[in-house]
Design a protein around this motif. Structure first.
Motif, PDB file in Angstrom:
ATOM      1  N   VAL A 163     -31.758  13.428 -13.710  1.00 22.43           N
ATOM      2  CA  VAL A 163     -32.155  12.835 -12.426  1.00 22.43           C
ATOM      3  C   VAL A 163     -33.646  12.576 -12.540  1.00 22.43           C
ATOM      4  N   LEU A 164     -34.050  11.372 -12.212  1.00 18.88           N
ATOM      5  CA  LEU A 164     -35.450  10.989 -12.408  1.00 18.88           C
ATOM      6  C   LEU A 164     -36.390  11.726 -11.456  1.00 18.88           C
ATOM      7  N   PRO A 165     -37.588  12.079 -11.953  1.00 19.57           N
ATOM      8  CA  PRO A 165     -38.613  12.617 -11.060  1.00 19.57           C
ATOM      9  C   PRO A 165     -39.170  11.494 -10.177  1.00 19.57           C
ATOM     10  N   THR A 166     -39.929  11.875  -9.179  1.00 18.56           N
ATOM     11  CA  THR A 166     -40.414  10.924  -8.176  1.00 18.56           C
ATOM     12  C   THR A 166     -41.120   9.717  -8.777  1.00 18.56           C
ATOM     13  N   GLY A 167     -41.997   9.931  -9.733  1.00 16.61           N
ATOM     14  CA  GLY A 167     -42.742   8.814 -10.321  1.00 16.61           C
ATOM     15  C   GLY A 167     -41.836   7.787 -10.975  1.00 16.61           C
ATOM     16  N   LEU A 168     -40.822   8.255 -11.688  1.00 19.42           N
ATOM     17  CA  LEU A 168     -39.895   7.321 -12.327  1.00 19.42           C
ATOM     18  C   LEU A 168     -38.954   6.684 -11.321  1.00 19.42           C
ATOM     19  N   ARG A 169     -38.657   7.382 -10.236  1.00 15.10           N
ATOM     20  CA  ARG A 169     -37.863   6.761  -9.163  1.00 15.10           C
ATOM     21  C   ARG A 169     -38.630   5.593  -8.553  1.00 15.10           C
ATOM     22  N   ILE A 170     -39.924   5.795  -8.376  1.00 12.61           N
ATOM     23  CA  ILE A 170     -40.769   4.689  -7.875  1.00 12.61           C
ATOM     24  C   ILE A 170     -40.764   3.552  -8.899  1.00 12.61           C
ATOM     25  N   GLY A 171     -40.859   3.898 -10.178  1.00  9.61           N
ATOM     26  CA  GLY A 171     -40.789   2.885 -11.236  1.00  9.61           C
ATOM     27  C   GLY A 171     -39.487   2.102 -11.190  1.00  9.61           C
ATOM     28  N   SER A 172     -38.392   2.778 -10.891  1.00  9.39           N
ATOM     29  CA  SER A 172     -37.106   2.085 -10.759  1.00  9.39           C
ATOM     30  C   SER A 172     -37.147   1.109  -9.583  1.00  9.39           C
ATOM     31  N   GLY A 173     -37.771   1.520  -8.491  1.00 10.14           N
ATOM     32  CA  GLY A 173     -37.920   0.610  -7.351  1.00 10.14           C
ATOM     33  C   GLY A 173     -38.761  -0.605  -7.694  1.00 10.14           C
ATOM     34  N   VAL A 174     -39.833  -0.395  -8.421  1.00 11.63           N
ATOM     35  CA  VAL A 174     -40.682  -1.509  -8.858  1.00 11.63           C
ATOM     36  C   VAL A 174     -39.904  -2.428  -9.797  1.00 11.63           C
ATOM     37  N   SER A 175     -39.059  -1.848 -10.639  1.00 15.99           N
ATOM     38  CA  SER A 175     -38.242  -2.659 -11.554  1.00 15.99           C
ATOM     39  C   SER A 175     -37.370  -3.651 -10.796  1.00 15.99           C
ATOM     40  N   ILE A 176     -36.837  -3.217  -9.673  1.00 16.15           N
ATOM     41  CA  ILE A 176     -36.006  -4.107  -8.854  1.00 16.15           C
ATOM     42  C   ILE A 176     -36.821  -5.315  -8.401  1.00 16.15           C
ATOM     43  N   LEU A 177     -38.055  -5.085  -7.996  1.00 14.83           N
ATOM     44  CA  LEU A 177     -38.926  -6.196  -7.581  1.00 14.83           C
ATOM     45  C   LEU A 177     -39.228  -7.125  -8.755  1.00 14.83           C
ATOM     46  N   ILE A 178     -39.443  -6.546  -9.919  1.00 18.12           N
ATOM     47  CA  ILE A 178     -39.701  -7.360 -11.113  1.00 18.12           C
ATOM     48  C   ILE A 178     -38.475  -8.208 -11.449  1.00 18.12           C
ATOM     49  N   TYR A 179     -37.287  -7.621 -11.365  1.00 20.24           N
ATOM     50  CA  TYR A 179     -36.064  -8.381 -11.635  1.00 20.24           C
ATOM     51  C   TYR A 179     -35.924  -9.543 -10.659  1.00 20.24           C
ATOM     52  N   ALA A 180     -36.268  -9.307  -9.400  1.00 15.24           N
ATOM     53  CA  ALA A 180     -36.183 -10.381  -8.401  1.00 15.24           C
ATOM     54  C   ALA A 180     -37.163 -11.504  -8.744  1.00 15.24           C
ATOM     55  N   LEU A 181     -38.373 -11.148  -9.137  1.00 20.88           N
ATOM     56  CA  LEU A 181     -39.364 -12.160  -9.516  1.00 20.88           C
ATOM     57  C   LEU A 181     -38.889 -12.942 -10.738  1.00 20.88           C
ATOM     58  N   ILE A 182     -38.319 -12.249 -11.717  1.00 19.02           N
ATOM     59  CA  ILE A 182     -37.798 -12.925 -12.902  1.00 19.02           C
ATOM     60  C   ILE A 182     -36.730 -13.938 -12.514  1.00 19.02           C
ATOM     61  N   ALA A 183     -35.827 -13.549 -11.626  1.00 16.95           N
ATOM     62  CA  ALA A 183     -34.766 -14.462 -11.187  1.00 16.95           C
ATOM     63  C   ALA A 183     -35.358 -15.681 -10.486  1.00 16.95           C
ATOM     64  N   VAL A 184     -36.358 -15.476  -9.648  1.00 21.04           N
ATOM     65  CA  VAL A 184     -36.978 -16.605  -8.945  1.00 21.04           C
ATOM     66  C   VAL A 184     -37.642 -17.553  -9.939  1.00 21.04           C
ATOM     67  N   VAL A 185     -38.348 -17.006 -10.918  1.00 23.43           N
ATOM     68  CA  VAL A 185     -38.987 -17.860 -11.930  1.00 23.43           C
ATOM     69  C   VAL A 185     -37.926 -18.637 -12.708  1.00 23.43           C
ATOM     70  N   ALA A 186     -36.831 -17.969 -13.061  1.00 20.51           N
ATOM     71  CA  ALA A 186     -35.764 -18.648 -13.810  1.00 20.51           C
ATOM     72  C   ALA A 186     -35.154 -19.780 -12.987  1.00 20.51           C
ATOM     73  N   TRP A 187     -34.847 -19.521 -11.729  1.00 21.21           N
ATOM     74  CA  TRP A 187     -34.262 -20.558 -10.868  1.00 21.21           C
ATOM     75  C   TRP A 187     -35.246 -21.704 -10.653  1.00 21.21           C
ATOM     76  N   ASP A 188     -36.524 -21.371 -10.565  1.00 26.47           N
ATOM     77  CA  ASP A 188     -37.535 -22.419 -10.442  1.00 26.47           C
ATOM     78  C   ASP A 188     -37.600 -23.240 -11.729  1.00 26.47           C
ATOM     79  N   ARG A 189     -37.544 -22.572 -12.865  1.00 26.24           N
ATOM     80  CA  ARG A 189     -37.625 -23.258 -14.159  1.00 26.24           C
ATOM     81  C   ARG A 189     -36.478 -24.240 -14.362  1.00 26.24           C
TER      82      ARG A 189
END
Length: 123
Positions: A38-64
């Motif tokens: 089970v991830l510690p708090t810092g890595l849980r936050i990192g997982s949340g940030v990863s979700i935002l990065i994935y969303a940005l990647i999808a937007v860039v891909a759809w724009d491309r």
């Protein structure tokens, strides 16, 4: 556009996985070096940030691919190459993980993401 759809499907799956990790799912041996069940708090936050990065990647891909118009063309063109590089780096980092579950699961996933992002970048 099929490549952007496939990329988005994989990213949505990864986002669901990261959300589960952020909420305390005991799947930490598949991510972040595999050192925690089970991830510690810092890595849980990192997982949340990863979700935002994935969303940005999808937007860039759809724009491309021209399905949406959010960024200037040059930004999405260069952005897809940066994303491709990000996934290539992800292949390397997952491949050297001490966690066998992470290596065996995430390397193939990131190879697919790198291939799809390359195809999108090539236009």
């Amino acid at each position: 556009m099929p490549y952007a759809i496939a990329l988005t499907v994989v990213l949505v799956g990864l986002a669901a996985f990261q959300l589960a990790l952020a909420l305390g799912a005991p799947w930490g041996h598949f991510a972040w070096g595999g050192q925690h069940r089970v991830l510690p708090t810092g890595l849980r936050i990192g997982s949340g940030v990863s979700i935002l990065i994935y969303a940005l990647i999808a937007v860039v891909a759809w724009d491309r691919v021209g399905a949406i118009d959010v960024f200037p063309d040059l930004f999405s063109d260069i952005g897809m190459w940066v994303i491709f590089g990000y996934f290539v780096l992800g292949i390397v980092l997952n491949a050297i993980s001490r966690s066998k579950p992470e290596r065996y699961t995430m390397v193939p996933v990131v190879v697919v993401l790198a291939a799809l992002s390359l195809l999108i970048a090539l236009g």
